[in-house]
Write an enzyme that holds these catalytic residues in place. Structure first.
Site, PDB file in Angstrom:
ATOM      1  CB  SER A  18      -0.781   0.070   1.262  1.00 56.75           C
ATOM      2  OG  SER A  18      -1.974   0.989   1.118  1.00 56.75           O
ATOM      3  CG  ASN A  19      -0.300   4.884  -1.608  1.00 50.52           C
ATOM      4  OD1 ASN A  19      -1.001   5.462  -0.804  1.00 50.52           O
ATOM      5  ND2 ASN A  19      -0.701   3.963  -2.482  1.00 50.52           N
ATOM      6  CG  ASN A  20       2.866   6.769   4.129  1.00 55.84           C
ATOM      7  OD1 ASN A  20       2.255   5.801   5.106  1.00 55.84           O
ATOM      8  ND2 ASN A  20       4.393   7.095   4.262  1.00 55.84           N
ATOM      9  CB  ALA A  84      -2.291   7.150  -3.683  1.00 52.24           C
TER      10      ALA A  84
END
Ligand code: CTP
Length: 205
Positions: A18-20, A84
């Site tokens: 995943s990402n932030n 995102a």
């Protein structure tokens, strides 16, 4: 239609890629559009943010789910893709927790939702807006992304700086529409969202 937040691509029952992304800029844009009287659906990846008032929210986890919910939401007049989306997912989901002796994971590319919307001839939204999260050559990379994905506007933001972008309450963006570039100076994401929503609505006037 607004997409927001990250997506989570599971490797096994407890691990994921995943990402932030917090989802904040997308939530604020959905909130602003709804306040301006636009019927708004927000398709959100995992986020701890509160649902904006008067917005129809659809929660998803993976890019595939976000894509499927996007299709269900069509037709729409306006699509703003702030999500995102995780660009790749593991080729194989392991039902059991992977043991530590496995060191390689094969990845597959996820579908690009923004590109799908922009190239969707039968149900293309009248206005498709993308975001470009960049860490260098911000405007150049964003313009290339706009051309590659065929969206109408792309909103570039510099995610290399801690005080703006991912996780922050603030943002500074450049809206690229053809040869025109409008800079929205550093401001609360809610104020940036209001300016973006107003510009979107004005473009329909
Ligand atoms: N996007 C999307 N679906 C994807 C990937 C990206 O809809 N699978 C959208 C994002 O919501 C954003 C735009 O495409 O509006 C650009 O996303 P970004 O992460 O900046 O670019 P990528 O296409 O992922 O390219 P790269 O990671 O190579 O910079």
């Amino acid at each position: 239609l607004v997409t927001a937040g990250p997506t989570k691509e599971y490797i096994d029952p407890i691990r994921f890629i995943s990402n932030n992304s917090s989802g904040r800029q997308g939530y604020e844009i959905a909130n602003s559009l709804a306040k301006f009287g636009i019927q708004t659906t927000l398709i959100s990846g995992p986020s701890t943010l509160k649902k904006p008032e008067n917005v129809n929210i659809v929660k998803v986890e993976t890019a595939k789910e976000m894509y499927e919910e996007t299709i269900k939401a069509l037709p729409v007049d306006i699509a703003v893709c702030t999500a995102a989306v995780t660009d790749f997912r593991p080729e194989k989901y392991e039902k059991e927790k992977i043991k530590k002796n496995i060191l390689n994971i094969n990845l597959k590319q996820n579908i690009d939702i923004l590109e799908f919307l922009s190239k969707n001839n039968s149900q293309r939204p009248k206005l498709v807006v993308g975001f470009a999260a960049e860490t260098s050559n911000i405007l150049k990379n964003a313009k290339e992304k706009k051309n590659r994905k065929h969206c109408d506007w792309i909103i570039a933001n510099d995610v290399s700086k801690k005080e703006i972008g991912f996780g922050s309450e603030y943002n500074k963006v450049s809206i690229i529409n053809g040869d025109q570039i409008e800079i929205i100076e550093k401001n609360l994401k809610s104020n940036v969202a209001n300016k973006i929503a107003k510009k979107i609505i004005d473009s329909f006037a």
